[in-house]
Design a protein around this motif. Structure first.
Motif, short mmCIF file in Angstrom:
data_model
loop_
_atom_site.label_atom_id
_atom_site.label_comp_id
_atom_site.label_asym_id
_atom_site.label_seq_id
_atom_site.Cartn_x
_atom_site.Cartn_y
_atom_site.Cartn_z
N THR A 283 0.79 -1.23 0.00
CA THR A 283 0.00 0.00 0.00
C THR A 283 0.83 1.28 0.00
OG1 THR A 283 -0.18 -0.16 2.42
CG2 THR A 283 -1.99 -1.09 1.11
N SER A 284 2.14 1.19 0.21
CA SER A 284 2.96 2.41 0.18
C SER A 284 4.41 2.04 -0.08
CB SER A 284 2.84 3.17 1.51
OG SER A 284 3.30 2.40 2.60
N LYS A 285 5.16 3.02 -0.60
CA LYS A 285 6.57 2.79 -0.90
C LYS A 285 7.39 2.82 0.38
CE LYS A 285 6.33 4.80 -5.54
NZ LYS A 285 6.85 5.88 -6.43
N LYS A 306 9.07 -1.06 14.52
CA LYS A 306 7.62 -0.90 14.36
C LYS A 306 7.27 -1.13 12.89
CE LYS A 306 5.35 2.27 16.54
NZ LYS A 306 4.82 3.57 17.02
N PHE A 307 6.03 -1.53 12.65
CA PHE A 307 5.56 -1.55 11.27
C PHE A 307 5.36 -0.10 10.84
CE2 PHE A 307 4.02 -5.93 12.24
CZ PHE A 307 4.75 -6.57 11.26
N ARG A 308 5.79 0.23 9.65
CA ARG A 308 5.71 1.60 9.17
C ARG A 308 4.25 2.00 8.96
NH1 ARG A 308 5.52 3.53 4.24
NH2 ARG A 308 6.08 1.50 3.32
N THR A 309 3.83 3.10 9.59
CA THR A 309 2.46 3.59 9.44
C THR A 309 2.43 4.96 8.77
OG1 THR A 309 2.54 4.58 11.67
CG2 THR A 309 1.64 2.35 11.48
N MET A 310 3.62 5.53 8.51
CA MET A 310 3.71 6.81 7.81
C MET A 310 4.50 6.63 6.51
SD MET A 310 4.52 9.62 10.78
CE MET A 310 3.38 9.94 12.11
N SER A 311 4.47 7.65 5.69
CA SER A 311 5.27 7.60 4.48
C SER A 311 6.74 7.53 4.85
CB SER A 311 5.00 8.83 3.61
OG SER A 311 5.40 10.00 4.30
N ALA A 312 7.53 6.94 3.99
CA ALA A 312 8.95 6.72 4.29
C ALA A 312 9.72 8.03 4.46
CB ALA A 312 9.59 5.89 3.18
N THR A 313 9.18 9.14 3.93
CA THR A 313 9.85 10.45 4.03
C THR A 313 9.09 11.41 4.93
OG1 THR A 313 8.70 11.20 2.03
CG2 THR A 313 10.89 10.20 1.76
N ALA A 314 8.38 10.87 5.94
CA ALA A 314 7.48 11.68 6.77
C ALA A 314 8.17 12.85 7.46
CB ALA A 314 6.81 10.78 7.82
N GLU A 315 9.45 12.66 7.89
CA GLU A 315 10.13 13.72 8.63
C GLU A 315 11.35 14.26 7.89
OE1 GLU A 315 10.96 12.08 12.47
OE2 GLU A 315 8.98 12.62 13.25
N LYS A 316 11.35 14.07 6.57
CA LYS A 316 12.50 14.49 5.78
C LYS A 316 12.71 16.00 5.86
CE LYS A 316 14.56 13.98 1.20
NZ LYS A 316 14.38 13.43 -0.18
N GLU A 317 11.60 16.76 5.80
CA GLU A 317 11.71 18.22 5.83
C GLU A 317 11.45 18.80 7.21
OE1 GLU A 317 9.23 19.89 2.84
OE2 GLU A 317 10.25 18.89 1.18
N ASN A 326 -4.82 13.03 14.14
CA ASN A 326 -5.24 12.96 12.74
C ASN A 326 -4.09 13.37 11.83
OD1 ASN A 326 -8.06 12.22 13.14
ND2 ASN A 326 -8.27 14.24 14.07
N ASP A 327 -2.96 12.77 12.03
CA ASP A 327 -1.74 13.15 11.32
C ASP A 327 -1.87 12.81 9.83
OD1 ASP A 327 0.99 13.49 10.48
OD2 ASP A 327 1.53 13.35 12.60
N ALA A 328 -1.64 13.82 8.97
CA ALA A 328 -1.76 13.63 7.53
C ALA A 328 -0.68 12.72 6.98
CB ALA A 328 -1.70 15.00 6.84
N ARG A 329 0.40 12.51 7.74
CA ARG A 329 1.50 11.68 7.26
C ARG A 329 1.21 10.19 7.37
NH1 ARG A 329 6.03 13.67 11.17
NH2 ARG A 329 4.24 13.42 12.58
N VAL A 330 0.15 9.83 8.10
CA VAL A 330 -0.19 8.42 8.31
C VAL A 330 -0.77 7.83 7.03
CG1 VAL A 330 -1.62 6.81 9.63
CG2 VAL A 330 -0.61 8.80 10.76
N THR A 331 -0.33 6.63 6.65
CA THR A 331 -0.79 5.98 5.43
C THR A 331 -2.20 5.43 5.60
OG1 THR A 331 0.14 3.84 6.09
CG2 THR A 331 1.58 5.33 4.84
#
Length: 462
Positions: A283-285, A306-317, A326-331
């Motif tokens: 479901t996500s890269k 942990k199993f990844r629940t956010m995009s792989a680049t969630a905290e890149k910036e 209700n975090d928008a970064r959550v997949t």
């Protein structure tokens, strides 16, 4: 006060006896629904042979889940607790009757009893709770302390699931004089701040003379006095303050239990973890698992799994940021993994490796630990024990609890530690899976503060 405490214990015993009778009635009704009036002797004898085990397990679970503590419960709590206890009890009976070669205990009767006993016991607990509400009534509370502490205390009382405690007075200054003048108007005085010793002693004396209850906050000075050891040296008694540490012999037992629990749970949940890993990848890269540096015992760092629940680049910036509800970064799949706690399952490997425990303070990231240490000089004490998958703060606190409140829960856990407390917390963790508030996350919780106000129906005394 002693008479009231004895009466309270008597009520719990009476309720416990009724629980046993109703459990027995439910089992008999289940036999009747399965066999009618022709219950085979060998089947019923199997039940009677295992009756003592069933009752002891039932009462043990009731105590661990706090069934007989009513003041902080809601109707929904009793429903969840009753269902969970009866499911665990049913599984325990199946396991014991299998191990004991009591194959004559029909599984169909146990399944019927699961439904019947849950319904019967829940109705009984609703009746008990309604009687409790009617006759115990609400207790009027006077909150004493500095304005900000009083506001926070009032907010907590007003937002509690139980409405047993109602704040009617708030004392912001001239503490002993105001308490003395209005003591007859309340049942409980809650000391929410660290006030001057002279004033505090006067308040204590007033409460003892009037036989009123005293509530204290979990400040460091109060926490340090939890679980003291009383020593007698010649003609003097001395209070030995216990440390914020788990004794080495208890810690060794805790570690053995951690190894056993983590091994068993890894085996049981391995199919779930395999399916979850495939779903995350599909479901996500990015990788199915992610590692993140956290702090555990003695301030040492480790990589939490942990199993990844956010995009792989969630905290890149953005860099390190605490997750919100209700975090928008959550997949798309991530929100379900978080709600069901499935994303936490790989941490069983951390437990097996000795980096974490099944129960303990939730591990924070070094970035936030450094901030919290600057704000609270006692924060380092939570690192006297291993970090945990679940903990006292997660079971008894709230999602919006700030780090200071969580710290107080963690320090209280260390002070009160016992193997039984660990078991209780692990079982209580099952209950919070059903709680929409607490299911928003166990560790990456929003550090919400909030400006609270004192409602207009509370008399403010200065």
């Amino acid at each position: 006060m002693v008479q009231e405490e004895r009466f309270s214990k008597t009520k719990k015993v009476v309720i416990g006896v009724m629980d046993i009778l109703l459990l027995h009635f439910s089992m008999l009704l289940s036999f009747y629904l399965k066999f009618g009036n022709a219950v085979p002797d060998r089947n019923y004898e199997t039940y009677t042979n295992s009756f003592v085990f069933i009752v002891l397990t039932f009462i043990f679970l009731n105590i661990l889940f706090g069934v007989y503590i009513l003041y902080n419960k809601s109707m929904t709590d009793f429903l969840y607790i009753t269902i969970i206890i009866q499911v665990i009890l049913t599984l325990a009976i199946m396991a014991v009757t299998f191990a004991g070669r009591w194959f004559a205990f029909p599984r169909s009767v146990l399944i019927i009893n699961l439904v019947v006993s849950t319904l019967v016991l829940f109705i009984w607990r609703v009746v008990v709770y309604k009687i409790y509400e009617k006759f115990s009534g609400s207790k009027k509370v006077m909150v004493v302390g500095f304005e900000e502490d009083v506001k926070s205390a009032v907010f907590n009382f007003e937002n509690s699931k139980s409405k047993r405690h109602k704040v009617t007075l708030a004392v912001l200054s001239n503490y002993s004089e105001n308490v003395a003048a209005h003591l007859e108007e309340v049942d409980i005085v809650y000391l929410a701040s660290k006030i001057k010793d002279q004033e505090k002693t006067k308040v204590y004396e007033l409460l003892m003379q009037s036989d009123k209850k005293l509530f204290l906050n979990t400040s460091f000075e109060n926490l340090i006095m939890v679980n003291p050891n009383i020593m007698n040296i010649e003609d003097e008694s001395i209070i030995e303050v216990s440390q914020f540490k788990i004794p080495s012999e208890d810690d060794a037992i805790k570690r053995i239990v951690d190894i056993l629990f983590s091994l068993v749970l890894i085996i049981i949940t391995s199919p779930i973890m395999l399916i979850t890993a495939l779903l995350v990848k599909a479901t996500s890269k990015g990788p199915a698992l992610y590692k993140q540096v956290r702090i555990t015992q003695e301030g040492s760092e480790f990589n939490i799994l942990k199993f990844r629940t956010m995009s792989a680049t969630a905290e890149k910036e953005s860099g390190p940021v605490l997750a919100t509800s209700n975090d928008a970064r959550v997949t798309s799949i991530g929100k379900y993994l978080r709600a069901l706690r499935i994303d936490e399952l790989p941490q069983l490997i951390n437990v097996l490796l000795g980096e974490m425990s099944m129960v303990g303070p939730r591990p924070e990231r070094p970035f936030f630990v450094d901030q919290f240490k600057e704000q609270n000089p006692y924060y380092y004490l939570r690192h006297n024990v291993r970090a945990g998958i679940t903990g006292y703060a997660q079971v008894y606190g709230k999602y919006a609890t700030d780090f200071n409140s969580k710290l107080n829960f963690d320090l209280l856990y260390i002070k009160k530690y016992s193997l039984l407390l660990d078991i209780k917390i692990m079982l209580q963790t099952i209950k919070i899976l059903f709680d929409k508030v607490s299911s928003k996350g166990l560790d990456e919780e929003a550090e919400l503060g909030g400006n609270h106000s004192i409602s207009s129906n509370i008399k403010i005394l200065n």
